[in-house]
Design an enzyme around this catalytic site. Structure first.
Site, PDB file in Angstrom:
ATOM      1  N   SER A  15       0.805  -1.227   0.000  1.00  0.00           N
ATOM      2  CA  SER A  15       0.000   0.000   0.000  1.00  0.00           C
ATOM      3  C   SER A  15       0.836   1.274   0.000  1.00  0.00           C
ATOM      4  O   SER A  15       0.315   2.362  -0.224  1.00  0.00           O
ATOM      5  CB  SER A  15      -0.923   0.009   1.229  1.00  0.00           C
ATOM      6  N   ASN A  65      -3.453  -9.826   7.078  1.00  0.00           N
ATOM      7  CA  ASN A  65      -2.291  -9.880   7.959  1.00  0.00           C
ATOM      8  C   ASN A  65      -1.426 -11.057   7.511  1.00  0.00           C
ATOM      9  O   ASN A  65      -1.829 -12.213   7.663  1.00  0.00           O
ATOM     10  CB  ASN A  65      -2.748 -10.059   9.409  1.00  0.00           C
ATOM     11  N   SER A 144      17.097  -7.144   3.868  1.00  0.00           N
ATOM     12  CA  SER A 144      17.683  -5.862   4.278  1.00  0.00           C
ATOM     13  C   SER A 144      19.191  -6.023   4.406  1.00  0.00           C
ATOM     14  O   SER A 144      19.679  -7.112   4.735  1.00  0.00           O
ATOM     15  CB  SER A 144      17.117  -5.416   5.626  1.00  0.00           C
ATOM     16  N   TYR A 157      14.499  -7.553  14.059  1.00  0.00           N
ATOM     17  CA  TYR A 157      14.424  -7.228  12.621  1.00  0.00           C
ATOM     18  C   TYR A 157      15.568  -7.899  11.857  1.00  0.00           C
ATOM     19  O   TYR A 157      15.369  -8.506  10.797  1.00  0.00           O
ATOM     20  CB  TYR A 157      14.483  -5.704  12.472  1.00  0.00           C
ATOM     21  N   ALA A 159      17.315 -10.535  12.750  1.00  0.00           N
ATOM     22  CA  ALA A 159      17.104 -11.993  12.723  1.00  0.00           C
ATOM     23  C   ALA A 159      16.063 -12.350  11.663  1.00  0.00           C
ATOM     24  O   ALA A 159      16.210 -13.339  10.936  1.00  0.00           O
ATOM     25  CB  ALA A 159      16.671 -12.488  14.100  1.00  0.00           C
ATOM     26  N   LYS A 161      15.380 -10.744   8.900  1.00  0.00           N
ATOM     27  CA  LYS A 161      15.902 -10.538   7.538  1.00  0.00           C
ATOM     28  C   LYS A 161      16.992 -11.549   7.203  1.00  0.00           C
ATOM     29  O   LYS A 161      17.102 -11.991   6.056  1.00  0.00           O
ATOM     30  CB  LYS A 161      16.402  -9.102   7.373  1.00  0.00           C
ATOM     31  N   ILE A 190      16.584   3.290   2.874  1.00  0.00           N
ATOM     32  CA  ILE A 190      15.697   3.790   1.807  1.00  0.00           C
ATOM     33  C   ILE A 190      14.677   4.774   2.389  1.00  0.00           C
ATOM     34  O   ILE A 190      14.134   4.547   3.480  1.00  0.00           O
ATOM     35  CB  ILE A 190      14.960   2.610   1.113  1.00  0.00           C
TER      36      ILE A 190
END
Ligand code: NAP
Length: 249
Positions: A15, A65, A144, A157, A159, A161, A190
């Site tokens: 979105s 979700n 990432s 985060y 872990a 990625k 980004i």
């Protein structure tokens, strides 16, 4: 052009931000984009649909979700009932809930792993079943740079990625014989809503680590996604493309 002849591109978390930009890059008359998002407010999703249509494409968005097995299952069932095929899946949905390791709550750990990693697993599994039967398809996981280099304050985060990179390589090995390619893109820093919430001080410190001395744009990631989904990448699978301005080499 008839809908059934269209290339079907599914994007999770589509979105806004990188997901929206990937959709705009894929938007063309012969392509239908099906994305999901989490926020019950449809404003960003509706804006995305309008932008895709302005580019000559078609898009539909659903509130799903990705961490919920039943919602993911219903989402893919709907896609198959309506379209009958999936050509590209981009696992892009992701969140951060940062804290240093000793202060990170179990809830923050679980939520980030559930959305970023389990969500990608559930969607990959659903799409893989379809693509294996088709004997064609392309899956792109948005990982990432920190999944490769680590980052203080982001144990959950990072872990998720790093796990996504492992998932990418394993799925690539399992699906190659059926003509399905699986790759990851590891964006650096980004410019999206996800990074907008960081303080100016943190942003300056991040930019100082980047040889190009600037943040990347969602378009930089979208270009890599368009390449990976194209015939030009037909012999590429199990790879991680880093899009980070030289931040990590
Ligand atoms: P963003 O602007 O915050 O967009 C995130 C998207 O994910 C939104 O569409 C959001 O929908 C959706 N989402 C969140 N939770 C979801 C859930 N449970 N189910 C389905 N959709 C969900 O973030 P972004 O910067 O574009 O990031 C996109 C991806 O790139 C993420 O995986 C992120 O980790 C990765 N990435 C970003 C950067 C960066 O610097 N920005 C760097 C490396 C990697 P709602 O708004 O409706 O919740």
């Amino acid at each position: 052009m008839e809908d059934e002849k269209k290339r079907i591109v599914v994007v999770t978390g589509g979105s806004k931000g990188i997901g929206r930009c990937i959709e705009l890059r894929f938007a063309r008359p012969d392509t239908k984009i099906i994305f999901n998002h989490y926020d019950p407010d449809d404003e960003a999703a509706n804006e995305t649909i309008k932008l895709v249509e302005k580019e000559g494409g078609t898009a539909v968005g659903y509130k799903v979700n990705v961490a919920s097995p039943s919602e993911v299952s219903d989402f893919f069932k709907k896609i198959m009932d309506e379209e009958g095929r999936i050509d590209v899946l981009v696992n892009n949905a992701g969140i951060t809930m940062d804290a240093i390791l000793v202060r990170m709550t179990e809830a923050a750990w679980d939520r980030v792993i559930d959305i970023n990693l389990k969500g990608a697993f559930l969607c990959t599994q659903a799409a893989a079943k379809v693509m294996m039967k088709q004997r064609s398809g392309c899956i792109i996981n948005i990982a990432s740079v920190v999944g490769a280099m680590g980052n203080a304050g982001q144990a959950n985060y990072v872990a998720s990625k790093a796990g996504l990179i492992g998932l990418t390589k394993t799925a690539a090995k399992e699906l190659a014989s059926r003509g399905v390619r699986v790759n990851a893109i590891a964006p650096g820093f980004i410019d999206t809503e996800m990074t907008a919430k960081l303080s100016e001080k943190v942003k300056e410190a991040m930019v100082a680590q980047i040889p190009f001395k600037k943040m990347g744009q969602p378009e930089d990631v979208a270009g890599a996604a368009a390449f990976l989904a194209s015939e030009d990448a037909s012999y590429i699978t199990g790879q991680v493309i880093h899009v980070n301005g030289g931040m990590y080499m």
